[in-house]
Design a protein around this motif. Structure first.
Motif, PDB file in Angstrom:
ATOM      1  N   LEU A 101       0.835  -1.194   0.000  1.00  0.00           N
ATOM      2  CA  LEU A 101       0.000   0.000   0.000  1.00  0.00           C
ATOM      3  C   LEU A 101       0.876   1.253   0.000  1.00  0.00           C
ATOM      4  N   PRO A 102       0.673   2.170  -0.955  1.00  0.00           N
ATOM      5  CA  PRO A 102       1.421   3.435  -0.926  1.00  0.00           C
ATOM      6  C   PRO A 102       1.156   4.197   0.363  1.00  0.00           C
ATOM      7  N   LYS A 103       2.183   4.900   0.823  1.00  0.00           N
ATOM      8  CA  LYS A 103       2.088   5.514   2.156  1.00  0.00           C
ATOM      9  C   LYS A 103       0.985   6.568   2.242  1.00  0.00           C
ATOM     10  N   GLN A 104       0.620   7.176   1.084  1.00  0.00           N
ATOM     11  CA  GLN A 104      -0.451   8.183   1.137  1.00  0.00           C
ATOM     12  C   GLN A 104      -1.785   7.606   1.561  1.00  0.00           C
ATOM     13  N   PHE A 105      -1.941   6.283   1.486  1.00  0.00           N
ATOM     14  CA  PHE A 105      -3.203   5.632   1.832  1.00  0.00           C
ATOM     15  C   PHE A 105      -3.181   5.013   3.234  1.00  0.00           C
ATOM     16  N   ILE A 106      -2.056   5.098   3.919  1.00  0.00           N
ATOM     17  CA  ILE A 106      -1.960   4.495   5.252  1.00  0.00           C
ATOM     18  C   ILE A 106      -2.624   5.420   6.266  1.00  0.00           C
ATOM     19  N   GLN A 107      -3.693   4.933   6.871  1.00  0.00           N
ATOM     20  CA  GLN A 107      -4.474   5.736   7.807  1.00  0.00           C
ATOM     21  C   GLN A 107      -3.869   5.682   9.215  1.00  0.00           C
ATOM     22  N   PRO A 108      -4.062   6.736   9.997  1.00  0.00           N
ATOM     23  CA  PRO A 108      -3.654   6.672  11.403  1.00  0.00           C
ATOM     24  C   PRO A 108      -4.395   5.528  12.104  1.00  0.00           C
ATOM     25  N   PRO A 109      -3.777   4.906  13.115  1.00  0.00           N
ATOM     26  CA  PRO A 109      -4.423   3.766  13.794  1.00  0.00           C
ATOM     27  C   PRO A 109      -5.859   4.050  14.234  1.00  0.00           C
ATOM     28  N   ARG A 110      -6.145   5.269  14.651  1.00  0.00           N
ATOM     29  CA  ARG A 110      -7.496   5.603  15.130  1.00  0.00           C
ATOM     30  C   ARG A 110      -8.544   5.432  14.041  1.00  0.00           C
ATOM     31  N   ASN A 112     -20.002   3.477  -6.466  1.00  0.00           N
ATOM     32  CA  ASN A 112     -18.762   3.346  -5.707  1.00  0.00           C
ATOM     33  C   ASN A 112     -18.013   2.079  -6.103  1.00  0.00           C
ATOM     34  N   TYR A 113     -16.699   2.196  -6.192  1.00  0.00           N
ATOM     35  CA  TYR A 113     -15.864   1.052  -6.570  1.00  0.00           C
ATOM     36  C   TYR A 113     -14.704   0.946  -5.590  1.00  0.00           C
ATOM     37  N   TYR A 114     -14.604  -0.212  -4.947  1.00  0.00           N
ATOM     38  CA  TYR A 114     -13.540  -0.473  -3.978  1.00  0.00           C
ATOM     39  C   TYR A 114     -12.650  -1.594  -4.526  1.00  0.00           C
ATOM     40  N   PRO A 115     -11.505  -1.242  -5.123  1.00  0.00           N
ATOM     41  CA  PRO A 115     -10.660  -2.286  -5.715  1.00  0.00           C
ATOM     42  C   PRO A 115      -9.966  -3.133  -4.646  1.00  0.00           C
ATOM     43  N   ILE A 116      -9.463  -4.276  -5.077  1.00  0.00           N
ATOM     44  CA  ILE A 116      -8.632  -5.102  -4.221  1.00  0.00           C
ATOM     45  C   ILE A 116      -7.498  -4.246  -3.652  1.00  0.00           C
ATOM     46  N   CYS A 117      -7.228  -4.428  -2.370  1.00  0.00           N
ATOM     47  CA  CYS A 117      -6.234  -3.610  -1.674  1.00  0.00           C
ATOM     48  C   CYS A 117      -5.130  -4.505  -1.115  1.00  0.00           C
ATOM     49  N   PRO A 118      -3.851  -4.155  -1.319  1.00  0.00           N
ATOM     50  CA  PRO A 118      -2.782  -5.035  -0.854  1.00  0.00           C
ATOM     51  C   PRO A 118      -2.628  -5.110   0.665  1.00  0.00           C
ATOM     52  N   ASN A 119      -2.954  -4.038   1.379  1.00  0.00           N
ATOM     53  CA  ASN A 119      -2.841  -4.033   2.848  1.00  0.00           C
ATOM     54  C   ASN A 119      -4.098  -3.416   3.454  1.00  0.00           C
ATOM     55  N   PRO A 120      -5.227  -4.123   3.390  1.00  0.00           N
ATOM     56  CA  PRO A 120      -6.494  -3.512   3.829  1.00  0.00           C
ATOM     57  C   PRO A 120      -6.516  -3.120   5.301  1.00  0.00           C
ATOM     58  N   GLU A 121      -5.689  -3.772   6.105  1.00  0.00           N
ATOM     59  CA  GLU A 121      -5.683  -3.460   7.537  1.00  0.00           C
ATOM     60  C   GLU A 121      -5.071  -2.093   7.832  1.00  0.00           C
ATOM     61  N   LEU A 122      -4.404  -1.495   6.834  1.00  0.00           N
ATOM     62  CA  LEU A 122      -3.728  -0.215   7.041  1.00  0.00           C
ATOM     63  C   LEU A 122      -4.522   0.983   6.530  1.00  0.00           C
ATOM     64  N   THR A 123      -5.609   0.718   5.831  1.00  0.00           N
ATOM     65  CA  THR A 123      -6.345   1.822   5.222  1.00  0.00           C
ATOM     66  C   THR A 123      -7.843   1.653   5.462  1.00  0.00           C
TER      67      THR A 123
END
Length: 359
Positions: free
Chosen positions: A37-46, A216-227
């Motif tokens: 996952l590119p870092k721009q998509f990594i959400q804060p833990p909250r 709405n379209y939600y593509p497959i995500c490589p690290n879904p737990e991070l975003t």
């Protein structure tokens, strides 16, 4: 373009240009087979959904609309609007093929080449009522959401015929048309719970005078737990009518709690949720609650919400029928277009927008 982007995934400027400005969207990244996952998509833990916060034994109500005028059905809808802010409806009268057609049309639009979808970006779209994009408010967000969307604000059949993308226009319009009677039945029931005996023309326009449908379209995500697919928020609508596909991923926050409840897909069902406008008009009796969508690592997901809204120039506040019982108003009167602008000028932030209208 693709090889250089893959080789420079740490370049925020490169990814933003590719995803946001050039119209490839997150689907473009997913189609390239990115593994991280590119870092721009990594959400804060909250902002992520922790498994410890998931309620495995709680479910929002499912209401049979076969006899929606019966008092027990009305009572169920009113109770759900007060206690949960969300419920699902079955036997509502919309044929299954309407659902299947609009889901297929959603897939079809997002399968278009980027240069075709780019025509509907804010910078290029022929109308403010037709908008293709990624995330929610990318220029205001600290981290992007993993979602592409097409937003279609309904003005008239003629405008839709002229400006909506041909790949999905007819199917989106048919879903809107077929939802009309369901929306009326829902609002009639919910108004009964607010001592509104009859919905006259002016009240009808205030409750459902404008509509917007999103694909709405939600593509497959490589690290879904991070975003996140969609960040935590409540809708600004009167009601939202949501068609899910079979994959699921919608979570609703339990009132007065930090527990999140999954809304499982039910074949043929629609998900109904109360929006901020109806919370304000009901003086807080009906609740618009936080919800969000998770990302998925194995399947692409689509959803199609219809947002039922007041007209932009309507002034909304607690209904007089609610205040006639002696209740003190909890919300001031606000111009609906001002409320919506406040919502869209910032990133998703839970229930913060409704504070804008509190006295």
């Amino acid at each position: 373009m693709a090889p250089s982007l893959l080789a420079n995934l740490d370049s925020a400027q490169e990814i933003t240009k590719f995803v946001i400005n050039e119209g490839h969207g997150v689907k473009g990244l997913a189609d390239m087979g990115i593994q991280t996952l590119p870092k721009q998509f990594i959400q804060p833990p909250r902002e992520r959904i922790a498994t410890s916060k998931l309620a495995s034994q709680l479910f929002i109500p499912v209401i049979d609309m076969s006899n929606s005028n019966e008092q027990k059905v009305v009572d169920m809808m009113v109770d759900a609007a007060q206690m949960w802010g969300f419920f699902q409806i079955i036997n509502h009268g919309i044929p299954t093929e309407v659902f299947e057609n609009v889901k297929s049309a959603t897939q079809r639009f997002f399968e278009l080449p980027a240069e075709e979808k780019r025509k509907y970006l804010k910078e290029y779209s022929a109308s403010n009522c037709v908008r293709f994009g990624t995330s929610f408010t990318p220029h205001e967000e600290k981290a992007f959401e993993w979602k592409d969307y097409l937003s279609l604000f309904y003005v008239s059949e003629d405008e839709a015929a002229a400006l909506w993308p041909p790949a999905c226009r007819d199917e989106a319009l048919e879903f809107l048309r077929m939802s009309e009677s369901v929306i009326r039945r829902l609002l009639e029931a919910l108004m009964k719970g607010l001592n509104v005996k009859e919905i006259d023309r002016e009240k009808e326009l205030m409750l459902m005078g404008s509509k917007r449908i999103n694909l709405n379209y939600y593509p497959i995500c490589p690290n879904p737990e991070l975003t996140i697919g969609v960040g935590r928020h409540s809708d600004v609508s009167t009601l939202t009518i949501l068609l899910q596909d079979h994959i699921g991923g919608l979570y609703v926050r339990k009132q007065d709690d930090d527990t999140w409840i999954h809304v499982p897909p039910i074949p043929g069902a629609l998900v109904i949720n109360i929006g901020d406008a109806l919370q304000i008009m009901s003086n807080g009796r009906y609740k618009s609650v936080e919800h969000r969508v998770v990302a998925n690592e194995s399947k692409n997901r689509v959803s199609v919400p219809i947002f039922v809204n007041p007209r932009p120039n309507d002034v909304i506040g607690p209904l007089q029928e609610v205040l006639d019982s002696g209740e003190k108003p909890m919300y001031k009167k606000v111009l609906y277009s001002d409320y919506v602008k406040h919502f869209f000028r910032k990133a998703h932030d839970g229930k913060e927008t409704v504070e804008f209208a509190k006295i």
